[in-house]
Design an enzyme around this catalytic site. Sequence first.
Site, mmCIF file in Angstrom:
data_model
loop_
_atom_site.group_PDB
_atom_site.id
_atom_site.type_symbol
_atom_site.label_atom_id
_atom_site.label_comp_id
_atom_site.label_asym_id
_atom_site.label_seq_id
_atom_site.Cartn_x
_atom_site.Cartn_y
_atom_site.Cartn_z
ATOM 1 N N TYR A 95 74.218 -56.579 26.786
ATOM 2 C CA TYR A 95 75.528 -56.338 27.401
ATOM 3 C C TYR A 95 76.639 -56.488 26.367
ATOM 4 O O TYR A 95 77.532 -55.630 26.258
ATOM 5 C CB TYR A 95 75.749 -57.309 28.554
ATOM 6 C CG TYR A 95 77.127 -57.202 29.181
ATOM 7 C CD1 TYR A 95 77.508 -56.053 29.865
ATOM 8 C CD2 TYR A 95 78.040 -58.251 29.088
ATOM 9 C CE1 TYR A 95 78.765 -55.949 30.438
ATOM 10 C CE2 TYR A 95 79.300 -58.159 29.655
ATOM 11 C CZ TYR A 95 79.663 -57.000 30.325
ATOM 12 O OH TYR A 95 80.922 -56.902 30.882
ATOM 13 N N THR B 139 82.834 -59.636 40.721
ATOM 14 C CA THR B 139 82.604 -58.330 41.339
ATOM 15 C C THR B 139 81.105 -58.090 41.493
ATOM 16 O O THR B 139 80.279 -58.956 41.192
ATOM 17 C CB THR B 139 83.202 -57.201 40.472
ATOM 18 O OG1 THR B 139 82.465 -57.117 39.244
ATOM 19 C CG2 THR B 139 84.663 -57.463 40.166
#
Length: 343
Positions: free
Chosen positions: A193, A230
């Site tokens: 990531y 989120t």
Amino acid sequence: RGAAPARGAAGALPGATGKVAIVTGASAGIGLKTVEGMALSGRYRKIILAGRGEDKHRRALSGLRRTLSPSFDVELEHQPLDLGSLSSVRAFAGRFLAGGSALDALVLNAGVMAIPERRLTEDGFEYQIGVNHLGHFLLTNLLIDAMARAGSPTDPGRIIVLSSSAHQFPTALGRGDLADLQSSAAYQPWSAYGQSKLANLLFAYELDRRCQERGLPLAVNAVHPGVIRTGLWSSATAGGDPLAALLLGTASFVSEEEGARTSVILATRDRGKLSGKFWVSGRPQRSIDVDPLGGVPGPLRALLPGSLLPKFTSYDADTWAALWRESETLVGLRPGEAGGLPP
């Protein structure tokens, strides 16, 4: 087929200028809040929500209808885009360009985070580098001419690239090594990531350099939106990742509205005319540039192996250019596709 446009009642949008924008990953979270802020600004007459899932985009459009005052005659529509598929990216760009519209803003917001198990995109790329970087890289190159037509020296087109503070994670790319962009040697979710978010940042810096060199009226900036709770966390925590659990327990989260704020500023305010910056909380900041041996005298430094305490930086222009060339090769950018940014 995209969802039907959502429009306010008839009437001029206050301050409308006829501008058009595309926001990727805008069905929820900070992407949706970015669209809302851009619509409320009065700067845009049309905003395209680009992403997967017609049903969730239909719900997003319904929510925006309820939020926007009837006096806001801004057109909002969904167009399908799967950043994990180069053919989908080309199809999306083809549909947009066929309409003959100029493009004033491109917000590269979509992303995936810390997928527990290594998986591949349709085209065989590690999923995070494929979706977060390569899909957006191709999309931008395909749309760059439409953006250059819309911009001017006094009001440049806005390209906003969502990066992250995770670009600071120690990765091979941070040392200027592109040998394992696909994270195939030893897959670690957060390292992959971080590498994809660093790729976003280096792409923004190199895109800015190329636009400046070619005199294209475009402002390119990268953004760290903050840590937001989120849907991205669902993939990060799915495998019981202890680092994800630690971050969830200790991170200082900001709201989705706050996470979208910097992107909205860059898309709607004069500050967005600045270019080549890394933005955090509405202000430019330095991105990673760490040299553990920076204070070591030259003669002694020459005796130490570079791998002992390697330098991690986002400001190596050679790495920017090397990543760009590698990305061109990986996405199969064809002659003529790059428009104003030829190889």
